[in-house]
Scaffold this motif. Structure first.
Motif, PDB file in Angstrom:
ATOM      1  N   GLY A  23      53.880 -60.604  98.852  1.00 50.77           N
ATOM      2  CA  GLY A  23      52.869 -60.814  97.816  1.00 50.77           C
ATOM      3  C   GLY A  23      52.856 -59.678  96.806  1.00 50.77           C
ATOM      4  O   GLY A  23      52.726 -59.911  95.590  1.00 50.77           O
ATOM      5  N   ILE A  24      52.993 -58.437  97.294  1.00 51.58           N
ATOM      6  CA  ILE A  24      53.043 -57.276  96.398  1.00 51.58           C
ATOM      7  C   ILE A  24      54.263 -57.352  95.486  1.00 51.58           C
ATOM      8  O   ILE A  24      54.173 -57.124  94.268  1.00 51.58           O
ATOM      9  CB  ILE A  24      53.073 -55.965  97.216  1.00 51.58           C
ATOM     10  N   VAL A  25      55.420 -57.683  96.063  1.00 49.18           N
ATOM     11  CA  VAL A  25      56.656 -57.776  95.281  1.00 49.18           C
ATOM     12  C   VAL A  25      56.531 -58.854  94.213  1.00 49.18           C
ATOM     13  O   VAL A  25      56.891 -58.655  93.044  1.00 49.18           O
ATOM     14  CB  VAL A  25      57.856 -58.070  96.205  1.00 49.18           C
ATOM     15  N   LEU A  26      56.009 -60.029  94.597  1.00 47.43           N
ATOM     16  CA  LEU A  26      55.844 -61.130  93.649  1.00 47.43           C
ATOM     17  C   LEU A  26      54.893 -60.748  92.523  1.00 47.43           C
ATOM     18  O   LEU A  26      55.161 -61.028  91.339  1.00 47.43           O
ATOM     19  CB  LEU A  26      55.329 -62.376  94.379  1.00 47.43           C
ATOM     20  N   ALA A  61      53.003 -45.116  98.634  1.00 47.33           N
ATOM     21  CA  ALA A  61      51.736 -45.608  99.181  1.00 47.33           C
ATOM     22  C   ALA A  61      51.997 -46.615 100.306  1.00 47.33           C
ATOM     23  O   ALA A  61      51.302 -46.614 101.332  1.00 47.33           O
ATOM     24  CB  ALA A  61      50.896 -46.247  98.082  1.00 47.33           C
ATOM     25  N   PHE A  62      53.016 -47.461 100.114  1.00 42.54           N
ATOM     26  CA  PHE A  62      53.366 -48.417 101.160  1.00 42.54           C
ATOM     27  C   PHE A  62      53.870 -47.674 102.399  1.00 42.54           C
ATOM     28  O   PHE A  62      53.612 -48.087 103.530  1.00 42.54           O
ATOM     29  CB  PHE A  62      54.425 -49.399 100.665  1.00 42.54           C
ATOM     30  N   GLY A  63      54.575 -46.557 102.165  1.00 44.38           N
ATOM     31  CA  GLY A  63      55.004 -45.724 103.287  1.00 44.38           C
ATOM     32  C   GLY A  63      53.814 -45.155 104.035  1.00 44.38           C
ATOM     33  O   GLY A  63      53.833 -45.050 105.263  1.00 44.38           O
ATOM     34  N   GLY A  64      52.755 -44.778 103.275  1.00 46.63           N
ATOM     35  CA  GLY A  64      51.523 -44.310 103.912  1.00 46.63           C
ATOM     36  C   GLY A  64      50.881 -45.388 104.760  1.00 46.63           C
ATOM     37  O   GLY A  64      50.355 -45.111 105.847  1.00 46.63           O
ATOM     38  N   PHE A  65      50.936 -46.631 104.252  1.00 48.54           N
ATOM     39  CA  PHE A  65      50.400 -47.761 105.018  1.00 48.54           C
ATOM     40  C   PHE A  65      51.169 -47.934 106.319  1.00 48.54           C
ATOM     41  O   PHE A  65      50.573 -48.141 107.383  1.00 48.54           O
ATOM     42  CB  PHE A  65      50.471 -49.040 104.181  1.00 48.54           C
TER      43      PHE A  65
END
Length: 327
Positions: A23-26, A61-65
């Motif tokens: 969803g983020i990529v889209l 940030a995704f790495g933090g997630f």
């Protein structure tokens, strides 16, 4: 029932994590094409750097997630993969710039090629990573093959140095020109145009040099994926971390390209640093075996990888600080 599907296991992770990532990529792709670049225009260096910083921030940030959701080791593996893939993507910029120069692609249309190229990358990497994950799960010795391949590739990169690929006599370009009707020049942002055949006078479909540039960009990514996919699998075999770190590193390539293309000559020592990184990543699995470790420590791997790449970038900037034009 719907909640059950969301928490169902898919390639080792709950479905909601995969759906959230996709969803983020889209959303990013729609925002990029539908909002930021709805009209054809040249992307300035300042805008390129700004957009690139946004993509890098989102990737981190995704790495933090992942660190929060899956633990420190998974988080460090993601960050290591992200750094390596980002550096490989930077190396890809050199080849893309050469392709655009060869086909004389106007700067205003380069973003269109890069956008559709990225869509192809997302699909191609999914296929290659899926195949790689299947091989690794069925045959653990494949990791040693990947590792040895990386070491050989790194040594080869150090040996070849800054030698650029030759496009003038490229057999793929020759094959495409022989098999397809290709227009002499560009037709705006079109990949295909319908025009009269000079021999028969009938309307026929022609491909433009812009389409040939897109094909070569996609093929270049396949070549780079041959390095990057084994590299990330020697860092982690988790398909979720492998794929997400790949895609987040590549997503910002379009934005970063327009800044880097203007100062490629300032990163003269990036490729040797990347070659050393590939040798290091490939050797980790053998070092771990020699030391009797289950796996090479993730924190140490991240630290060494970042240090090598940072040293390459720093030394490049220092040595070329007085350069005003590419060599």
């Amino acid at each position: 029932m719907e909640l059950t599907l969301l928490f169902a296991d898919w390639l080792g992770k709950p479905a909601w994590m995969w759906l959230g990532f996709l969803g983020i990529v889209l959303a990013l792709l729609i925002f990029d094409l539908g909002v930021l670049h709805r009209e054809n225009r040249e992307i300035e260096v300042r805008e390129s750097l700004l957009l690139s910083s946004v993509y890098v921030s989102l990737g981190l940030a995704f790495g933090g997630f992942i660190w929060w959701q899956l633990g420190p080791e998974s988080g460090m593996n993601y960050l290591t993969g992200f750094v390596v893939e980002k550096t490989l993507a930077l190396d890809n910029v050199f080849v893309i710039a050469l392709i655009f120069s060869f086909f004389a692609v106007p700067r205003i249309y380069q973003h269109r090629v890069l956008f559709w190229g990225i869509l192809g990358v997302i699909v191609l990497r999914a296929i290659m990573i899926g195949v790689g994950a299947t091989l690794v799960s069925q045959f653990s010795w494949v990791l040693y093959v990947f590792a040895a391949f990386l070491i050989i590739t790194g040594v080869k990169m150090l040996w070849i140095g800054d030698k650029e690929p030759e496009l003038a006599g490229n057999p793929i370009i020759s094959f495409l020109r022989q098999r397809l009707n290709v227009t002499e020049g560009h037709h705006g942002q079109a990949f295909f145009v319908e025009k009269q055949d000079p021999l028969t006078g009938r309307l026929r479909w022609f491909v433009t040099p812009l389409f040939l540039a897109l094909v070569m960009v996609e093929l270049a990514d396949i070549v780079f994926a041959v390095d990057s996919v084994p590299a990330i699998f020697t860092i982690t075999t988790d398909p979720f971390i492998v794929y997400t770190s790949n895609i987040f590193a590549i997503l910002g390539l379009r934005a970063l390209y327009f800044a880097l293309a203007a100062m490629i000559h300032r990163f003269k020592y990036l490729k040797p640093a990347l070659a050393i990184v590939l040798v290091f990543i490939g050797s980790k699995i053998f070092v771990a075996d020699l030391l009797g470790l289950e796996k090479f420590p993730a924190a140490l791997s991240l630290g060494i990888t970042f240090a090598i790449i940072a040293a390459g970038v720093f030394w490049s900037l220092v040595k070329t600080r007085d350069d005003t034009h590419p060599a």
